[in-house]
Scaffold this motif. Sequence first.
Motif, PDB file in Angstrom:
ATOM      1  N   ALA A  43     -40.790 -89.385 -14.216  1.00  0.00           N
ATOM      2  CA  ALA A  43     -42.027 -90.153 -14.087  1.00  0.00           C
ATOM      3  C   ALA A  43     -43.021 -89.413 -13.194  1.00  0.00           C
ATOM      4  CB  ALA A  43     -41.733 -91.540 -13.530  1.00  0.00           C
ATOM      5  N   ALA A  44     -42.495 -88.765 -12.149  1.00  0.00           N
ATOM      6  CA  ALA A  44     -43.362 -88.043 -11.212  1.00  0.00           C
ATOM      7  C   ALA A  44     -43.783 -86.687 -11.748  1.00  0.00           C
ATOM      8  CB  ALA A  44     -42.641 -87.878  -9.875  1.00  0.00           C
ATOM      9  N   ALA A  45     -42.887 -86.024 -12.483  1.00  0.00           N
ATOM     10  CA  ALA A  45     -43.170 -84.672 -12.979  1.00  0.00           C
ATOM     11  C   ALA A  45     -42.441 -84.480 -14.301  1.00  0.00           C
ATOM     12  CB  ALA A  45     -42.716 -83.623 -11.970  1.00  0.00           C
ATOM     13  N   ALA A  80     -39.126 -75.636  -1.397  1.00  0.00           N
ATOM     14  CA  ALA A  80     -40.251 -76.465  -1.836  1.00  0.00           C
ATOM     15  C   ALA A  80     -40.123 -76.857  -3.301  1.00  0.00           C
ATOM     16  CB  ALA A  80     -41.565 -75.731  -1.602  1.00  0.00           C
ATOM     17  N   ASP A  81     -39.441 -76.014  -4.087  1.00  0.00           N
ATOM     18  CA  ASP A  81     -39.323 -76.277  -5.526  1.00  0.00           C
ATOM     19  C   ASP A  81     -37.929 -76.734  -5.926  1.00  0.00           C
ATOM     20  OD1 ASP A  81     -37.934 -73.926  -5.165  1.00  0.00           O
ATOM     21  OD2 ASP A  81     -38.870 -72.858  -6.835  1.00  0.00           O
ATOM     22  N   TRP A  82     -37.119 -77.198  -4.961  1.00  0.00           N
ATOM     23  CA  TRP A  82     -35.730 -77.541  -5.299  1.00  0.00           C
ATOM     24  C   TRP A  82     -35.250 -78.714  -4.453  1.00  0.00           C
ATOM     25  CZ3 TRP A  82     -32.609 -74.419  -8.658  1.00  0.00           C
ATOM     26  CH2 TRP A  82     -31.277 -74.864  -8.788  1.00  0.00           C
ATOM     27  N   ILE A  83     -34.636 -79.693  -5.122  1.00  0.00           N
ATOM     28  CA  ILE A  83     -34.005 -80.821  -4.437  1.00  0.00           C
ATOM     29  C   ILE A  83     -32.572 -80.966  -4.931  1.00  0.00           C
ATOM     30  CG2 ILE A  83     -34.007 -83.315  -4.032  1.00  0.00           C
ATOM     31  CD1 ILE A  83     -36.966 -83.352  -4.439  1.00  0.00           C
ATOM     32  N   ASP A  84     -31.636 -81.135  -4.010  1.00  0.00           N
ATOM     33  CA  ASP A  84     -30.258 -81.498  -4.330  1.00  0.00           C
ATOM     34  C   ASP A  84     -30.096 -82.994  -4.082  1.00  0.00           C
ATOM     35  OD1 ASP A  84     -29.125 -79.069  -5.116  1.00  0.00           O
ATOM     36  OD2 ASP A  84     -28.780 -78.451  -3.056  1.00  0.00           O
ATOM     37  N   ILE A  85     -29.471 -83.686  -5.029  1.00  0.00           N
ATOM     38  CA  ILE A  85     -29.271 -85.129  -4.924  1.00  0.00           C
ATOM     39  C   ILE A  85     -27.782 -85.428  -5.031  1.00  0.00           C
ATOM     40  CG2 ILE A  85     -29.836 -87.384  -5.898  1.00  0.00           C
ATOM     41  CD1 ILE A  85     -32.253 -86.006  -7.267  1.00  0.00           C
ATOM     42  N   PRO A  87     -21.361 -85.447  -9.754  1.00  0.00           N
ATOM     43  CA  PRO A  87     -21.430 -85.566  -8.298  1.00  0.00           C
ATOM     44  C   PRO A  87     -22.770 -85.142  -7.715  1.00  0.00           C
ATOM     45  CG  PRO A  87     -20.291 -83.558  -8.890  1.00  0.00           C
ATOM     46  CD  PRO A  87     -20.566 -84.286 -10.185  1.00  0.00           C
ATOM     47  N   ARG A  88     -23.576 -84.405  -8.508  1.00  0.00           N
ATOM     48  CA  ARG A  88     -24.791 -83.814  -7.934  1.00  0.00           C
ATOM     49  C   ARG A  88     -25.818 -83.536  -9.020  1.00  0.00           C
ATOM     50  NH1 ARG A  88     -25.353 -78.108  -7.549  1.00  0.00           N
ATOM     51  NH2 ARG A  88     -27.133 -77.438  -6.302  1.00  0.00           N
ATOM     52  N   LEU A  89     -27.072 -83.821  -8.687  1.00  0.00           N
ATOM     53  CA  LEU A  89     -28.197 -83.435  -9.515  1.00  0.00           C
ATOM     54  C   LEU A  89     -29.010 -82.373  -8.774  1.00  0.00           C
ATOM     55  CD1 LEU A  89     -29.599 -86.908 -10.639  1.00  0.00           C
ATOM     56  CD2 LEU A  89     -28.268 -85.320 -12.054  1.00  0.00           C
ATOM     57  N   ALA A  90     -29.601 -81.463  -9.529  1.00  0.00           N
ATOM     58  CA  ALA A  90     -30.542 -80.500  -8.967  1.00  0.00           C
ATOM     59  C   ALA A  90     -31.853 -80.646  -9.709  1.00  0.00           C
ATOM     60  CB  ALA A  90     -30.010 -79.073  -9.106  1.00  0.00           C
ATOM     61  N   LEU A  91     -32.958 -80.736  -8.966  1.00  0.00           N
ATOM     62  CA  LEU A  91     -34.296 -80.795  -9.534  1.00  0.00           C
ATOM     63  C   LEU A  91     -35.024 -79.512  -9.166  1.00  0.00           C
ATOM     64  CD1 LEU A  91     -35.387 -84.434  -8.544  1.00  0.00           C
ATOM     65  CD2 LEU A  91     -34.058 -83.688 -10.537  1.00  0.00           C
ATOM     66  N   HIS A  92     -35.660 -78.893 -10.137  1.00  0.00           N
ATOM     67  CA  HIS A  92     -36.333 -77.620  -9.902  1.00  0.00           C
ATOM     68  C   HIS A  92     -37.710 -77.647 -10.556  1.00  0.00           C
ATOM     69  CE1 HIS A  92     -37.232 -73.480  -9.381  1.00  0.00           C
ATOM     70  NE2 HIS A  92     -36.830 -73.046 -10.572  1.00  0.00           N
ATOM     71  N   GLY A  93     -38.741 -77.480  -9.743  1.00  0.00           N
ATOM     72  CA  GLY A  93     -40.099 -77.455 -10.261  1.00  0.00           C
ATOM     73  C   GLY A  93     -41.099 -77.372  -9.121  1.00  0.00           C
ATOM     74  N   PRO A  94     -42.343 -77.034  -9.420  1.00  0.00           N
ATOM     75  CA  PRO A  94     -43.362 -76.916  -8.371  1.00  0.00           C
ATOM     76  C   PRO A  94     -43.477 -78.192  -7.537  1.00  0.00           C
ATOM     77  CG  PRO A  94     -44.189 -76.094 -10.471  1.00  0.00           C
ATOM     78  CD  PRO A  94     -42.883 -76.763 -10.761  1.00  0.00           C
ATOM     79  N   SER A  95     -43.469 -78.031  -6.233  1.00  0.00           N
ATOM     80  CA  SER A  95     -43.631 -79.159  -5.294  1.00  0.00           C
ATOM     81  C   SER A  95     -42.595 -80.253  -5.502  1.00  0.00           C
ATOM     82  CB  SER A  95     -45.049 -79.752  -5.401  1.00  0.00           C
ATOM     83  OG  SER A  95     -46.028 -78.773  -5.098  1.00  0.00           O
ATOM     84  N   ALA A  96     -41.408 -79.871  -5.907  1.00  0.00           N
ATOM     85  CA  ALA A  96     -40.346 -80.869  -6.078  1.00  0.00           C
ATOM     86  C   ALA A  96     -40.080 -81.635  -4.785  1.00  0.00           C
ATOM     87  CB  ALA A  96     -39.061 -80.180  -6.548  1.00  0.00           C
ATOM     88  N   TYR A  97     -40.278 -80.986  -3.662  1.00  0.00           N
ATOM     89  CA  TYR A  97     -39.987 -81.607  -2.368  1.00  0.00           C
ATOM     90  C   TYR A  97     -40.740 -82.925  -2.167  1.00  0.00           C
ATOM     91  CZ  TYR A  97     -44.544 -80.192  -0.512  1.00  0.00           C
ATOM     92  OH  TYR A  97     -45.884 -80.057  -0.296  1.00  0.00           O
ATOM     93  N   ARG A  98     -41.854 -83.097  -2.875  1.00  0.00           N
ATOM     94  CA  ARG A  98     -42.647 -84.314  -2.709  1.00  0.00           C
ATOM     95  C   ARG A  98     -41.888 -85.563  -3.155  1.00  0.00           C
ATOM     96  NH1 ARG A  98     -48.098 -83.087  -1.877  1.00  0.00           N
ATOM     97  NH2 ARG A  98     -48.685 -80.913  -2.316  1.00  0.00           N
ATOM     98  N   MET A  99     -40.822 -85.391  -3.932  1.00  0.00           N
ATOM     99  CA  MET A  99     -40.071 -86.549  -4.441  1.00  0.00           C
ATOM    100  C   MET A  99     -38.944 -86.987  -3.513  1.00  0.00           C
ATOM    101  SD  MET A  99     -39.814 -86.022  -8.538  1.00  0.00           S
ATOM    102  CE  MET A  99     -39.359 -84.296  -8.497  1.00  0.00           C
TER     103      MET A  99
END
Length: 273
Positions: free
Chosen positions: A115-117, A189-194, A161-173
């Motif tokens: 929804a965000a990106a 900045a472009d990567w989040i581990d969940i 057990p884990r999701l990885a998000l990769h994209g510009p300004s991912a940190y904003r989420m």
Amino acid sequence: MTPTQPQTQPARLGDVAASVLVACDIDGTLVHTGHPATAAVRAAAAEVRAAGHHIVLATGRSLAGALPVALELGLDDAWIVASNGAVTAHLVGDRYQVTEQHTVDAEDAIRVAVAAAPGMRIAAEIVGTGYRVNLPFPDGELNGTQHSVTGLEQLWADPTPRLALHGPSAYRMVWALRALNLTAIATRADWIDITPPGISKATALEKVRTELGIEDHNTVAIGDSENDIEMLNWAATSHAMAHAPAFVIAAADHTTGTIDDDGAASALLSLLN
């Protein structure tokens, strides 16, 4: 421990009377991402193990990414805490057994992400194998095999057990994901581990410590990133890499050299003196 040393003090690795658990982050600590461990790191790890102590790899990497490092370091009977604590495995020789696995609420996290990106790359870990991905990740960004899916629902169809998000300004989420009661860490900045709530390297390491019968004052940790802070606080003695952010260094008892200076090797060897 020597007879005159207070029992509440952390044991030095050279004290033959007590085994010590040494928790080591991988990327940015033991190795440069995408590169093998240096000869200095391999030699230091061998000396620690020869002294009868336990090196536990504690990493944000998937198990598939942590296993080659363990084998490279000669950890043929060792514990691995992977996926920021969501997966724990016992490695014996070249075979492993997953002893504990926690799963994340992938559907809610993925819906927030798209929804965000809408063009965000999303990877759902398959333990020991690789990832299911909605879009291919660049070479070197994921460990293991990438399995492309045709619909987002396939990313959460099986537990992960884990999701990885990769994209510009991912940190904003990060804050939106944390509002879902998930553990979300922006490693770049472009990567989040969940990962699941309440799970960290420290929570998994505490269970490994108990399994090994190690006294809580005989624990050491070495790390360099935000996902190492709980681990550094958990250990009786902690070392931050010199290139770590200031808030990570502040969480540790000691600062060792940078990764280019083989800081992890220096930390290990200093404990043997």
